[in-house]
Design an enzyme around this catalytic site. Structure first.
Site, PDB file in Angstrom:
ATOM      1  N   ARG A  88      -8.332   5.573  -0.805  1.00 43.69           N
ATOM      2  CA  ARG A  88      -7.973   5.733  -2.213  1.00 43.69           C
ATOM      3  C   ARG A  88      -9.171   6.100  -3.070  1.00 43.69           C
ATOM      4  NH1 ARG A  88      -3.124   2.433  -2.263  1.00 43.69           N
ATOM      5  NH2 ARG A  88      -2.081   2.473  -4.262  1.00 43.69           N
ATOM      6  N   ARG A 127      12.414   0.248  -8.313  1.00 42.00           N
ATOM      7  CA  ARG A 127      11.980  -0.192  -6.972  1.00 42.00           C
ATOM      8  C   ARG A 127      12.258  -1.677  -6.757  1.00 42.00           C
ATOM      9  NH1 ARG A 127       6.280   1.510  -4.471  1.00 42.00           N
ATOM     10  NH2 ARG A 127       5.398   0.681  -6.400  1.00 42.00           N
ATOM     11  N   ARG A 160       8.195  -5.979  -7.617  1.00 37.48           N
ATOM     12  CA  ARG A 160       6.761  -6.259  -7.423  1.00 37.48           C
ATOM     13  C   ARG A 160       6.103  -6.612  -8.748  1.00 37.48           C
ATOM     14  NH1 ARG A 160       4.298  -1.396  -3.959  1.00 37.48           N
ATOM     15  NH2 ARG A 160       2.617  -1.695  -5.436  1.00 37.48           N
TER      16      ARG A 160
HETATM   17  P1  ADP Z   1       1.761   2.010  -4.372  1.00 33.76           P
HETATM   18  O1  ADP Z   1       2.752   1.976  -3.234  1.00 33.76           O
HETATM   19  O2  ADP Z   1       2.409   1.832  -5.676  1.00 33.76           O
HETATM   20  O3  ADP Z   1       0.864   3.194  -4.318  1.00 33.76           O
HETATM   21  P2  ADP Z   1       0.219   0.120  -2.835  1.00 33.76           P
HETATM   22  O4  ADP Z   1       1.182  -0.818  -2.224  1.00 33.76           O
HETATM   23  O5  ADP Z   1      -0.316   1.188  -1.972  1.00 33.76           O
HETATM   24  O6  ADP Z   1       0.869   0.723  -4.163  1.00 33.76           O
HETATM   25  O7  ADP Z   1      -1.003  -0.674  -3.459  1.00 33.76           O
HETATM   26  C1  ADP Z   1      -0.795  -1.763  -4.333  1.00 33.76           C
HETATM   27  C2  ADP Z   1      -2.136  -2.277  -4.821  1.00 33.76           C
HETATM   28  O8  ADP Z   1      -2.936  -2.717  -3.715  1.00 33.76           O
HETATM   29  C3  ADP Z   1      -3.013  -1.252  -5.542  1.00 33.76           C
HETATM   30  O9  ADP Z   1      -2.694  -1.132  -6.919  1.00 33.76           O
HETATM   31  C4  ADP Z   1      -4.403  -1.859  -5.320  1.00 33.76           C
HETATM   32  O10 ADP Z   1      -4.639  -2.940  -6.194  1.00 33.76           O
HETATM   33  C5  ADP Z   1      -4.312  -2.418  -3.903  1.00 33.76           C
HETATM   34  N1  ADP Z   1      -4.733  -1.434  -2.876  1.00 33.76           N
HETATM   35  C6  ADP Z   1      -3.946  -0.890  -1.923  1.00 33.76           C
HETATM   36  N2  ADP Z   1      -4.646  -0.044  -1.160  1.00 33.76           N
HETATM   37  C7  ADP Z   1      -5.913  -0.034  -1.643  1.00 33.76           C
HETATM   38  C8  ADP Z   1      -7.099   0.655  -1.299  1.00 33.76           C
HETATM   39  N3  ADP Z   1      -7.143   1.546  -0.278  1.00 33.76           N
HETATM   40  N4  ADP Z   1      -8.225   0.409  -2.027  1.00 33.76           N
HETATM   41  C9  ADP Z   1      -8.196  -0.474  -3.034  1.00 33.76           C
HETATM   42  N5  ADP Z   1      -7.109  -1.139  -3.425  1.00 33.76           N
HETATM   43  C10 ADP Z   1      -5.967  -0.942  -2.739  1.00 33.76           C
HETATM   44  P1  ADP Z   2       4.818   4.584  -2.854  1.00 33.03           P
HETATM   45  O1  ADP Z   2       4.611   3.911  -1.527  1.00 33.03           O
HETATM   46  O2  ADP Z   2       4.256   5.969  -2.889  1.00 33.03           O
HETATM   47  O3  ADP Z   2       4.367   3.751  -4.005  1.00 33.03           O
HETATM   48  P2  ADP Z   2       7.675   4.047  -2.420  1.00 33.03           P
HETATM   49  O4  ADP Z   2       7.926   4.602  -1.077  1.00 33.03           O
HETATM   50  O5  ADP Z   2       7.591   2.586  -2.560  1.00 33.03           O
HETATM   51  O6  ADP Z   2       6.381   4.782  -3.073  1.00 33.03           O
HETATM   52  O7  ADP Z   2       8.817   4.633  -3.399  1.00 33.03           O
HETATM   53  C1  ADP Z   2       8.875   4.242  -4.764  1.00 33.03           C
HETATM   54  C2  ADP Z   2      10.345   3.996  -5.153  1.00 33.03           C
HETATM   55  O8  ADP Z   2      11.036   5.242  -5.191  1.00 33.03           O
HETATM   56  C3  ADP Z   2      11.117   3.135  -4.165  1.00 33.03           C
HETATM   57  O9  ADP Z   2      12.038   2.363  -4.901  1.00 33.03           O
HETATM   58  C4  ADP Z   2      11.827   4.137  -3.261  1.00 33.03           C
HETATM   59  O10 ADP Z   2      13.056   3.609  -2.758  1.00 33.03           O
HETATM   60  C5  ADP Z   2      12.086   5.291  -4.215  1.00 33.03           C
HETATM   61  N1  ADP Z   2      11.943   6.619  -3.574  1.00 33.03           N
HETATM   62  C6  ADP Z   2      11.077   6.985  -2.599  1.00 33.03           C
HETATM   63  N2  ADP Z   2      11.213   8.296  -2.288  1.00 33.03           N
HETATM   64  C7  ADP Z   2      12.191   8.778  -3.118  1.00 33.03           C
HETATM   65  C8  ADP Z   2      12.794  10.080  -3.286  1.00 33.03           C
HETATM   66  N3  ADP Z   2      12.407  11.141  -2.565  1.00 33.03           N
HETATM   67  N4  ADP Z   2      13.748  10.197  -4.235  1.00 33.03           N
HETATM   68  C9  ADP Z   2      14.137   9.128  -4.977  1.00 33.03           C
HETATM   69  N5  ADP Z   2      13.610   7.894  -4.872  1.00 33.03           N
HETATM   70  C10 ADP Z   2      12.649   7.712  -3.949  1.00 33.03           C
END
Ligand code: ADP
Ligand code: ADP
Ligand code: ZN
Length: 217
Positions: A88, A127, A160
């Site tokens: 990231r 979500r 979340r």
């Molecule tokens: P999203 O799916 O919305 O992108 P993630 O589940 O990947 O969120 O990450 C949630 C949180 O976990 C981030 O906002 C950050 O605080 C932390 N995090 C996840 N991956 C990393 C990373 N590679 N470096 C630093 N923080 C991280």
């Molecule tokens: P990220 O890991 O990038 O943060 P998620 O996979 O958790 O994203 O997806 C974010 C939200 O959007 C979840 O509630 C998921 O079910 C929904 N979502 C994911 N892909 C799509 C899509 N192509 N169209 C509509 N909704 C989606």
């Protein structure tokens, strides 16, 4: 296959990562899931990480790099893996490159899921996540069979803690300043493939499968 998923928070990285991992039989490594589990279990790592997660800030590089290194050294990653949410920062990407070099392996592809900001907000607000197994749903786009209950394990679904609008805005800001430069980083290394993430979940997955079939052959 060694894959990195890139894209803004809410783009669908986790959703697609789970489908890819199942289809291609490789472990799905989500740093966000690992960190949330540690917070939930109140481990020493969780205690350190929770304040960052709750503020929508990145956990310090050295902590996450340590987690990923030890995970990638595990036996099940020998033939391939899928990283979701890591790297990231440019520093994390360089750290990953060093690690792969030490192990004498290469990344095969970086999948960049592109979604406009306008659509992202709708994805966050709908979500729903399973705290037990990490499955993700969306109240409108990917609803569970029984509202509020995880299809996979029967546990209650939650919103979340970092999916509230203020924290989401912070996370999007952090993405733009700190993570978006990785698009260029991997493009220069000829590893980047862009995928249109605004389509429905199954259509995005079909596009990704086509890309990955190309890599395999
Ligand atoms: P999203 O799916 O919305 O992108 P993630 O589940 O990947 O969120 O990450 C949630 C949180 O976990 C981030 O906002 C950050 O605080 C932390 N995090 C996840 N991956 C990393 C990373 N590679 N470096 C630093 N923080 C991280
Ligand atoms: P990220 O890991 O990038 O943060 P998620 O996979 O958790 O994203 O997806 C974010 C939200 O959007 C979840 O509630 C998921 O079910 C929904 N979502 C994911 N892909 C799509 C899509 N192509 N169209 C509509 N909704 C989606
Ligand atoms: Zn579950």
């Amino acid at each position: 296959m060694r894959i990195v998923m890139l894209g803004p928070p809410g783009a669908g990285k986790g959703t697609q990562a789970k489908k890819i991992a199942e289809e291609f039989k490789i472990p799905h490594i989500s740093t966000g899931e690992i960190l949330r589990k540690a917070v939930q279990d109140n481990t020493p790592l969780g205690k350190k990480a929770s304040e960052y997660l709750d503020k929508g800030l990145l956990v310090p590089d050295e902590i996450v790099e340590g987690i990923v290194r030890s995970r990638l050294k595990m036996h099940d990653c020998a033939a391939g893996f899928l990283l979701d949410g890591f790297p990231r920062t440019v520093r994390q990407a360089e750290n990953l490159d060093e690690f792969l070099k030490e192990e004498n392996v290469n990344l095969d592809i970086v999948i960049n899921i592109q979604v406009e900001q306008r659509l992202l907000i709708e994805r966050f607000t709908g979500r729903r996540t399973c705290q037990k197994c990490g499955a993700t749903f969306h109240i409108k786009f990917s609803p569970p069979k029984t509202p509020g209950i995880c299809d996979k394990c029967g546990e209650k679904l939650i919103v979340r803690r970092d999916d509230d609008i203020e924290t989401v805005k912070k996370r999007l800001e952090v993405y733009e300043t700190t993570t978006a430069p990785l698009v260029d980083y991997y493009d220069r290394r000829k590893l980047l493939v862009n995928v249109d993430g605004s389509k429905p979940i199954d259509d995005v997955f079909e596009d990704i499968k086509k890309v990955l079939e190309g890599v395999k052959s």
